[in-house]
Motif scaffolding. Structure first.
Motif, PDB file in Angstrom:
ATOM      1  N   PHE A  74       9.396  -7.558   6.094  1.00 27.94           N
ATOM      2  CA  PHE A  74       8.993  -6.446   6.090  1.00 27.94           C
ATOM      3  C   PHE A  74       7.859  -6.254   5.327  1.00 27.94           C
ATOM      4  O   PHE A  74       6.892  -5.757   5.610  1.00 27.94           O
ATOM      5  N   ILE A  75       7.994  -6.995   3.785  1.00 28.17           N
ATOM      6  CA  ILE A  75       6.903  -6.829   2.913  1.00 28.17           C
ATOM      7  C   ILE A  75       5.778  -7.360   3.282  1.00 28.17           C
ATOM      8  O   ILE A  75       4.523  -7.152   2.953  1.00 28.17           O
ATOM      9  N   ALA A  76       5.791  -8.730   4.088  1.00 28.58           N
ATOM     10  CA  ALA A  76       4.867  -9.396   4.641  1.00 28.58           C
ATOM     11  C   ALA A  76       3.858  -8.637   5.506  1.00 28.58           C
ATOM     12  O   ALA A  76       2.727  -8.991   5.621  1.00 28.58           O
ATOM     13  N   TRP A  77       4.445  -7.621   6.130  1.00 23.50           N
ATOM     14  CA  TRP A  77       3.647  -6.855   7.054  1.00 23.50           C
ATOM     15  C   TRP A  77       2.536  -6.240   6.414  1.00 23.50           C
ATOM     16  O   TRP A  77       1.459  -5.969   6.771  1.00 23.50           O
ATOM     17  N   PHE A  78       2.767  -5.826   4.975  1.00 22.87           N
ATOM     18  CA  PHE A  78       1.620  -5.431   4.199  1.00 22.87           C
ATOM     19  C   PHE A  78       0.729  -6.188   3.314  1.00 22.87           C
ATOM     20  O   PHE A  78      -0.045  -5.503   2.864  1.00 22.87           O
ATOM     21  N   ASP A  79       1.063  -7.557   3.540  1.00 24.65           N
ATOM     22  CA  ASP A  79       0.121  -8.398   2.892  1.00 24.65           C
ATOM     23  C   ASP A  79      -1.454  -8.223   3.234  1.00 24.65           C
ATOM     24  O   ASP A  79      -2.431  -7.970   2.586  1.00 24.65           O
ATOM     25  N   PRO A  80      -1.812  -7.998   4.640  1.00 25.43           N
ATOM     26  CA  PRO A  80      -3.158  -7.894   4.973  1.00 25.43           C
ATOM     27  C   PRO A  80      -3.967  -6.674   4.324  1.00 25.43           C
ATOM     28  O   PRO A  80      -5.092  -6.675   3.894  1.00 25.43           O
ATOM     29  N   ILE A  81      -3.021  -5.256   4.292  1.00 23.51           N
ATOM     30  CA  ILE A  81      -3.586  -4.171   3.616  1.00 23.51           C
ATOM     31  C   ILE A  81      -3.735  -4.457   1.989  1.00 23.51           C
ATOM     32  O   ILE A  81      -4.776  -4.115   1.475  1.00 23.51           O
ATOM     33  N   SER A  82      -2.671  -5.196   1.588  1.00 25.58           N
ATOM     34  CA  SER A  82      -2.773  -5.344   0.129  1.00 25.58           C
ATOM     35  C   SER A  82      -3.594  -6.314  -0.150  1.00 25.58           C
ATOM     36  O   SER A  82      -4.780  -6.044  -1.289  1.00 25.58           O
ATOM     37  N   LEU A  83      -4.068  -7.246   0.756  1.00 25.86           N
ATOM     38  CA  LEU A  83      -5.294  -8.235   0.525  1.00 25.86           C
ATOM     39  C   LEU A  83      -6.788  -7.737   0.325  1.00 25.86           C
ATOM     40  O   LEU A  83      -7.525  -7.733  -0.179  1.00 25.86           O
ATOM     41  N   PHE A  84      -6.633  -6.681   1.401  1.00 29.13           N
ATOM     42  CA  PHE A  84      -7.869  -5.738   1.678  1.00 29.13           C
ATOM     43  C   PHE A  84      -8.325  -5.164   0.324  1.00 29.13           C
ATOM     44  O   PHE A  84      -9.282  -5.050   0.027  1.00 29.13           O
ATOM     45  N   PHE A  85      -7.189  -4.510  -0.399  1.00 24.49           N
ATOM     46  CA  PHE A  85      -7.271  -3.526  -1.368  1.00 24.49           C
ATOM     47  C   PHE A  85      -7.452  -4.218  -2.621  1.00 24.49           C
ATOM     48  O   PHE A  85      -8.409  -3.966  -3.482  1.00 24.49           O
ATOM     49  N   ASN A  86      -6.829  -5.292  -3.169  1.00 27.51           N
ATOM     50  CA  ASN A  86      -6.833  -5.936  -4.407  1.00 27.51           C
ATOM     51  C   ASN A  86      -6.842  -7.250  -4.450  1.00 27.51           C
ATOM     52  O   ASN A  86      -6.699  -7.951  -5.190  1.00 27.51           O
ATOM     53  N   GLY A  87      -6.864  -7.923  -3.071  1.00 32.02           N
ATOM     54  CA  GLY A  87      -6.976  -9.252  -3.099  1.00 32.02           C
ATOM     55  C   GLY A  87      -5.768 -10.261  -3.212  1.00 32.02           C
ATOM     56  O   GLY A  87      -5.804 -11.436  -3.281  1.00 32.02           O
ATOM     57  N   SER A  88      -4.649  -9.423  -3.477  1.00 32.91           N
ATOM     58  CA  SER A  88      -3.485 -10.343  -3.683  1.00 32.91           C
ATOM     59  C   SER A  88      -2.457 -10.073  -2.659  1.00 32.91           C
ATOM     60  O   SER A  88      -2.528  -8.986  -1.954  1.00 32.91           O
ATOM     61  N   ALA A  89      -1.253 -10.729  -2.256  1.00 30.45           N
ATOM     62  CA  ALA A  89      -0.519 -10.279  -1.293  1.00 30.45           C
ATOM     63  C   ALA A  89       0.539  -9.206  -1.911  1.00 30.45           C
ATOM     64  O   ALA A  89       0.339  -8.840  -3.054  1.00 30.45           O
ATOM     65  N   ALA A  90       1.071  -8.559  -0.921  1.00 34.33           N
ATOM     66  CA  ALA A  90       1.698  -7.292  -1.210  1.00 34.33           C
ATOM     67  C   ALA A  90       2.954  -7.451  -2.245  1.00 34.33           C
ATOM     68  O   ALA A  90       3.709  -8.439  -2.055  1.00 34.33           O
ATOM     69  N   SER A  91       2.980  -6.643  -3.143  1.00 30.57           N
ATOM     70  CA  SER A  91       4.223  -6.509  -4.089  1.00 30.57           C
ATOM     71  C   SER A  91       5.084  -5.172  -3.613  1.00 30.57           C
ATOM     72  O   SER A  91       4.749  -4.593  -2.832  1.00 30.57           O
ATOM     73  N   TYR A 146       5.625   0.113  -1.617  1.00 23.48           N
ATOM     74  CA  TYR A 146       6.276   1.787  -2.092  1.00 23.48           C
ATOM     75  C   TYR A 146       5.025   2.599  -1.924  1.00 23.48           C
ATOM     76  O   TYR A 146       5.103   3.544  -1.395  1.00 23.48           O
ATOM     77  N   GLY A 147       3.842   2.299  -2.787  1.00 23.03           N
ATOM     78  CA  GLY A 147       3.009   3.230  -3.182  1.00 23.03           C
ATOM     79  C   GLY A 147       2.112   3.555  -1.666  1.00 23.03           C
ATOM     80  O   GLY A 147       2.009   4.743  -1.259  1.00 23.03           O
ATOM     81  N   PHE A 148       1.924   2.393  -0.811  1.00 27.80           N
ATOM     82  CA  PHE A 148       1.473   2.669   0.572  1.00 27.80           C
ATOM     83  C   PHE A 148       2.092   3.571   1.347  1.00 27.80           C
ATOM     84  O   PHE A 148       1.563   4.499   1.745  1.00 27.80           O
ATOM     85  N   LEU A 149       3.378   3.221   1.407  1.00 29.59           N
ATOM     86  CA  LEU A 149       4.290   4.085   2.376  1.00 29.59           C
ATOM     87  C   LEU A 149       4.557   5.662   1.861  1.00 29.59           C
ATOM     88  O   LEU A 149       4.381   6.580   2.401  1.00 29.59           O
ATOM     89  N   TYR A 150       4.614   5.805   0.288  1.00 23.36           N
ATOM     90  CA  TYR A 150       4.581   7.074  -0.089  1.00 23.36           C
ATOM     91  C   TYR A 150       3.421   7.761   0.242  1.00 23.36           C
ATOM     92  O   TYR A 150       3.527   9.167   0.476  1.00 23.36           O
ATOM     93  N   THR A 151       2.126   7.128   0.025  1.00 22.56           N
ATOM     94  CA  THR A 151       1.015   8.025   0.203  1.00 22.56           C
ATOM     95  C   THR A 151       0.897   8.459   1.835  1.00 22.56           C
ATOM     96  O   THR A 151       0.521   9.553   2.173  1.00 22.56           O
ATOM     97  N   LEU A 152       1.300   7.249   2.564  1.00 18.58           N
ATOM     98  CA  LEU A 152       1.153   7.587   4.182  1.00 18.58           C
ATOM     99  C   LEU A 152       2.112   8.838   4.388  1.00 18.58           C
ATOM    100  O   LEU A 152       1.633   9.733   5.216  1.00 18.58           O
ATOM    101  N   ILE A 153       3.371   8.678   4.077  1.00 17.02           N
ATOM    102  CA  ILE A 153       4.153   9.822   4.261  1.00 17.02           C
ATOM    103  C   ILE A 153       3.546  10.987   3.789  1.00 17.02           C
ATOM    104  O   ILE A 153       3.657  12.052   4.498  1.00 17.02           O
TER     105      ILE A 153
END
Lengths: 426, 450
Positions: B66-83, B88-95
């Motif tokens: 599950f967390i790996a799904w968000f790695d590309p987005i995290s890489l785009f925003f801050n250059g590192s793999a998703a924590s 949490y922050g991404f889904l929270y904002t999306l909702i």
């Protein structure tokens, strides 16, 4: 002293509440509808699933104990005015020093004996709601008879529960007997926009029932016959005073009361829907079956039932409000349905939305006497003040934004109304 | 087929205003509601305490699942793999964005609701999500610029202060901004507009409650008992966060008494003066506290005096303030209040206790803003004369469990500490009786009685 109140609607409860503010006397409220006061206009929201029944009880359950207001659940069978007591249907006897009749009203009949048929009902009481909820899942098609407030409430209720129905209205426009022409047209168009099956200029002349006396169809004067296994008759209400005919309390259409809301028997008073004023205050009807009137009468009586030489009942400046589906309506002061002499009026209507403002004035002296709004909220205190102070219409119009009560950031239209007035005057 | 069509229509018919909410299993604490509550609760527990189950890679290891799904987005925003926090922050904002759009459609006829909801969506998207990501990607301390102390309880923690003060002018700016937000900007805005400027216009917890929580707002208990528990819990939490902050700062200054231009002695004087000021306000106030019972006033003042003496004593004997173990308290608060209360219960219990459980019973920020709103603000809900029909829509749909009707039917304006000014009571009122207003100082308004 023991004050007994028959009826725990808004009128009876207002008497008890207001009386408790002024005295420590014993208070008992008797009702056969529900042990506690509930908000009658909110029954529709229970049906629509917006609230549970317990949500429409305006006071927490310990309120009555805390305020030492005794509640009795039961129907009153008899009033023994000589011995100052009432007899309940379970045989119980309550003696009183003062008795207040807050009996309420009941749905009017078309005079076709329709309430004897199964499946025909009004929509007024908690029991009516229960009946309606019982039949809701069993019926194929319903009929609502009567283009008044209850009729439109029922229409909204049926739409929310997906019940198919026909809405029969006698007049050409919805509400034309209590709204000015333009407003009646707006409300009518609003109802039509809700895609409901509404038939205007239809009078119901007959019903058909099956062998078990259950209603099958309704028939209008134009010859249409519509199958309906549920019929709601809501052509208005009348004071519920039939059972008083055998007592010494004088009644006509309602319980006759003087300016102090006292009946012909000095220890018996009446408030609310069941009242017929012998000599109503100028410009007011002798019977006003309104929530607000009931509350004002109740508050007056609670304050004035005990003291000697109390002032007469003064209803204040008329006001009322309603909601037709999404369309809110408010009225303050005197707004007739048509504007012949001596009435003058300024009217603004939004070109596309359901919004309008109407001010009414006395054409002879330009005094502001009333206003009504659709889809816009006005401030009661401000409107009342202007009417009481007999402000000139030309003075009121530029100040109109003070009267606006719409939520923040709402688009405002006072300017448009002022322009219309200036253009018509010049 | 037709029933499917009808169902899908009803799914998108947001205009329907609360019709049938008490009939639906999702919104009347039915089976679906309970399932959702359990799902959310366990979701939070996993996220907080067992992120490995969601596929968070152990130290240095790549993410999976599950967390790996968000790695590309995290890489785009801050250059590192998703924590797990990025997810949490991404889904929270999306909702908030998705449910915000739903809310906008539902209340499209009310400009107040539209502007307020756009504001919530904006602050969540930009202030809570994008800007901190940009800060992080620029190797600066990342901070949600709208998240202020005491909701942001770690603002005055030693590690945060050190981080900010070691990050040059930008860190200093964040430090000054954070302090100004709590002690200057917020009181001024609350004076003019009530606590709504934060709770239902800006705050992230409010953002989720107002959008995703909207279908559950009627589940907030509006009994007097609930109100009592609200006060019994929220003010102790406020007290705890103040105490915790005090002990943390105390131990921080103890280690660095002269390092910064505020020294340990400055700090002691500031705290004692602040406390003395609060006590003096309690004793000599003129009318502000007129609705507060005599015993709570006496209790409040004596507690203040006891604290003052105890703090002064512990300092004069060179001991940690009140002899409290700052680290233990911090750990305790972070776990029970920060994680369990605000996260797991705060959101997990939406379908059971309404959308504002945390805001109402726990949030120390709401407590402070509420106290100010009650005693020193221009905000109130005005009642329109005698138009109330006691129907109860306002009380039912108040997410803070305020019995609005109790005031409206008496014709009394509503000035309540807990009101977040969402404006839904005014919107659902069928007779146009309620209006949110900023008038003259609300306690000077003659219509309010307590």
């Amino acid at each position: 002293m023991h004050i007994v109140i028959i009826g725990n609607g808004i009128s009876g409860v207002s008497v008890a509440k207001s009386l408790r503010e002024y005295s420590d006397d014993e208070i008992t409220i008797v009702s056969s509808e529900n042990i506690s006061f509930f908000s009658r206009p909110a029954l529709m929201y229970v049906f629509m699933g917006k609230m549970r029944f317990k949500d429409i009880l305006p006071f927490p359950s310990d309120y009555w104990v805390r305020n030492k207001i005794k509640q009795v659940y039961g129907a009153v069978k008899e009033i023994d005015a000589e011995n100052q007591s009432i007899v309940l249907d379970d045989g119980g006897v309550l003696s009183y020093d003062k008795l207040v009749l807050a009996l309420g009203s009941q749905p009017k009949s078309l005079g076709l004996g329709e309430f004897n048929l199964q499946g025909v009902q009004g929509f007024y009481s908690l029991q009516d709601l229960e009946k309606l909820q019982d039949s809701t899942n069993k019926i194929k098609h319903a009929s609502i008879i009567g283009g008044g407030l209850i009729g439109v409430e029922l229409a909204e209720m049926f739409v929310s529960r997906g019940i198919s129905f026909t809405f029969w209205v006698r007049e050409k426009w919805f509400g034309s007997n209590f709204l000015p022409q333009e407003e009646a047209e707006m409300v009518t168009n609003h109802l039509i926009s809700k895609n409901i099956n509404i038939k205007f200029e239809r009078e119901i002349i007959g019903f058909e029932a099956d062998d078990s006396n259950k209603v099958k169809s309704v028939e209008s004067q134009s010859g249409e016959k519509v199958n309906s296994d549920l019929v709601c008759v809501c052509i208005g209400v009348e004071p519920k005073v039939d059972w008083l005919k055998s007592t010494d309390v004088q009644t006509k259409a309602g319980v006759l009361v003087n300016a102090h809301l006292q009946t012909n028997i000095p220890s018996i008073y009446a408030v609310g829907d069941c009242v017929e004023c012998i000599d109503p205050v100028h410009g007011r009807k002798s019977i006003e079956t309104l929530w607000y009137t009931g509350r004002l009468m109740g508050e007056y009586l609670g304050k004035n039932i005990l003291p000697e030489n109390s002032p007469p009942y003064e209803p204040g400046i008329y006001f009322n409000s309603a909601k037709f589906f999404d369309l809110e309506y408010q009225i303050y002061g005197d707004v007739p349905t048509s504007f012949s002499e001596p009435y003058g009026t300024v009217f603004w209507k939004h070109p596309t939305k359901d919004k309008s403002i109407r001010l009414v004035f006395d054409a002879k002296n330009d005094e502001f006497i009333g206003c009504c709004v659709l889809g816009i909220r006005f401030r009661q205190e401000v409107c009342e003040k202007w009417i009481r102070e007999k402000r000139k219409i030309s003075e009121v119009l530029p100040l109109l934004s003070e009267a606006n009560f719409d939520s923040e950031f709402s688009t405002r239209y006072e300017r448009e109304l002022l322009d219309i007035y200036n253009n018509t005057v010049i | 087929m037709t029933s499917i069509l009808k169902w899908s229509q009803s799914l998108f018919n947001f205009e329907v205003k609360n019709e049938g909410v008490w009939f639906k299993s999702l919104s009347n604490r039915g089976v679906i509601g309970w399932i959702l509550a359990l799902f959310l609760t366990f979701g939070y527990i996993t996220l907080y305490f067992f992120p490995a189950w969601l596929g968070l890679g152990a130290k240095g290891m790549p993410n999976t699942g599950f967390i790996a799904w968000f790695d590309p987005i995290s890489l785009f925003f801050n250059g590192s793999a998703a924590s797990q926090w990025f997810v949490y922050g991404f889904l929270y904002t999306l909702i908030i964005l998705i449910m915000g759009v739903k809310f906008l459609i539902k209340y499209k006829n009310n400009n107040y609701q539209i502007i307020r909801t756009i504001s919530l969506m904006f602050f969540q998207l930009c202030f809570a999500f994008i800007i901190p990501e940009i800060m992080a990607s620029l190797n600066q301390p990342a901070m949600d610029l709208k998240n202020m102390w005491p909701l942001n309880y770690y603002f005055f923690f030693d590690w945060n202060i050190k981080k900010l003060l070691s990050s040059g002018y930008f860190g200093l700016f964040l430090m000054v901004w954070g302090i100004a937000l709590t002690f200057i900007i917020s009181p001024v805005l609350t004076y003019f507009y009530g606590k709504r400027w934060y709770c239902s216009w800006v705050c992230g917890c409010g953002g989720l409650a107002e959008t995703a929580g909207d279908p559950f707002r009627h589940l907030s208990d509006n009994s007097e008992t609930a109100w009592k528990w609200e006060r019994r819990i929220i003010y102790p939490v406020l007290f705890l966060v103040c105490l915790m902050t005090l002990t943390i700062l105390d131990s921080f200054f103890r280690k660095n008494p002269e390092t910064y231009w505020i020294t340990f002695s400055h700090f002691k004087v500031i705290i004692l003066l602040l406390l003395a000021g609060i006590i003096a306000l309690g004793i000599w106030q003129k009318g502000w506290l007129k609705g507060v019972s005599k015993w709570s006033k006496i209790g409040f003042i004596s507690l203040g005096i006891i604290l003052f003496v105890a703090i002064a004593f512990s300092w004069s004997y060179q001991k940690p303030v009140l002899l409290i173990n700052a680290l233990k308290l911090r750990e305790w608060y972070g776990f029970y209040v920060g994680a369990i209360f605000s996260g797991i219960i705060g959101v997990g219990f939406y379908p059971l206790m309404g959308s504002r459980v945390w805001c109402r019973f726990g949030c120390p920020m709401a407590a402070i803003l509420g106290i100010q709103q009650r005693f020193f603000s221009r905000f109130r809900i005005t009642v329109n004369g005698g138009q109330c029909i006691s129907c109860g829509n306002c009380s039912t749909y108040c997410e803070m469990g305020i019995d609005v009707r109790a005031y409206a039917q008496k014709g009394e304006n509503i000035v309540r500490a807990s009101c977040v000014g969402c404006g839904i009571c005014a919107e659902v009122c069928p007779r146009g009786v309620l209006k949110l207003e900023n008038g003259p100082l609300s306690l000077e308004d003659g219509k309010i009685r307590f």
